[in-house]
Design a protein around this motif. Structure first.
Motif, PDB file in Angstrom:
ATOM      1  N   SER A  39      21.317  67.196  14.052  1.00  0.00           N
ATOM      2  CA  SER A  39      22.266  67.964  12.882  1.00  0.00           C
ATOM      3  C   SER A  39      21.430  67.635  11.504  1.00  0.00           C
ATOM      4  O   SER A  39      21.264  68.758  10.742  1.00  0.00           O
ATOM      5  CB  SER A  39      23.434  67.066  12.923  1.00  0.00           C
ATOM      6  N   CYS A  65      27.253  59.857  10.836  1.00  0.00           N
ATOM      7  CA  CYS A  65      27.350  61.192  11.602  1.00  0.00           C
ATOM      8  C   CYS A  65      28.068  60.963  12.922  1.00  0.00           C
ATOM      9  O   CYS A  65      27.741  59.842  13.645  1.00  0.00           O
ATOM     10  CB  CYS A  65      25.755  61.482  11.749  1.00  0.00           C
ATOM     11  N   HIS A  67      27.332  62.659  15.618  1.00  0.00           N
ATOM     12  CA  HIS A  67      26.412  62.977  16.677  1.00  0.00           C
ATOM     13  C   HIS A  67      25.417  61.868  16.886  1.00  0.00           C
ATOM     14  O   HIS A  67      25.579  61.413  18.294  1.00  0.00           O
ATOM     15  CB  HIS A  67      25.794  64.016  16.506  1.00  0.00           C
TER      16      HIS A  67
END
Length: 81
Positions: A39, A65, A67
């Motif tokens: 990302s 984040c 992810h």
């Protein structure tokens, strides 16, 4: 916090190699993550910032984040951070 568009690519590589930069973030979205996050690699250069530590990112009002930092993100989401 170091903005990507205000540093030369060669200086950036040296800072990463010397562990002066360990995390990257999106200045608009106020999200930070690891330098290897898919990302983070997709974001625009003018939105990207870098941090020496997680604490520095948190002190600047960034969140983890979802992810690449899933555990930290869930702690943040549940209000534990």
């Amino acid at each position: 916090m170091l903005q990507h568009n205000k540093i030369l690519d060669s200086d950036l590589r040296n800072k990463i190699k010397n562990s002066e930069i360990c995390f990257g973030g999106n200045q608009k979205l106020k999200i930070y993550g690891t330098l290897k996050c898919a990302s983070g690699k997709r974001m625009k250069r003018e939105n990207r910032v870098f941090f020496l530590s997680e604490n520095e990112a948190l002190q600047n009002g960034f969140r983890p984040c979802g992810h690449c930092m899933r555990t930290e993100y869930l702690k943040w989401k549940n209000g534990l951070i």
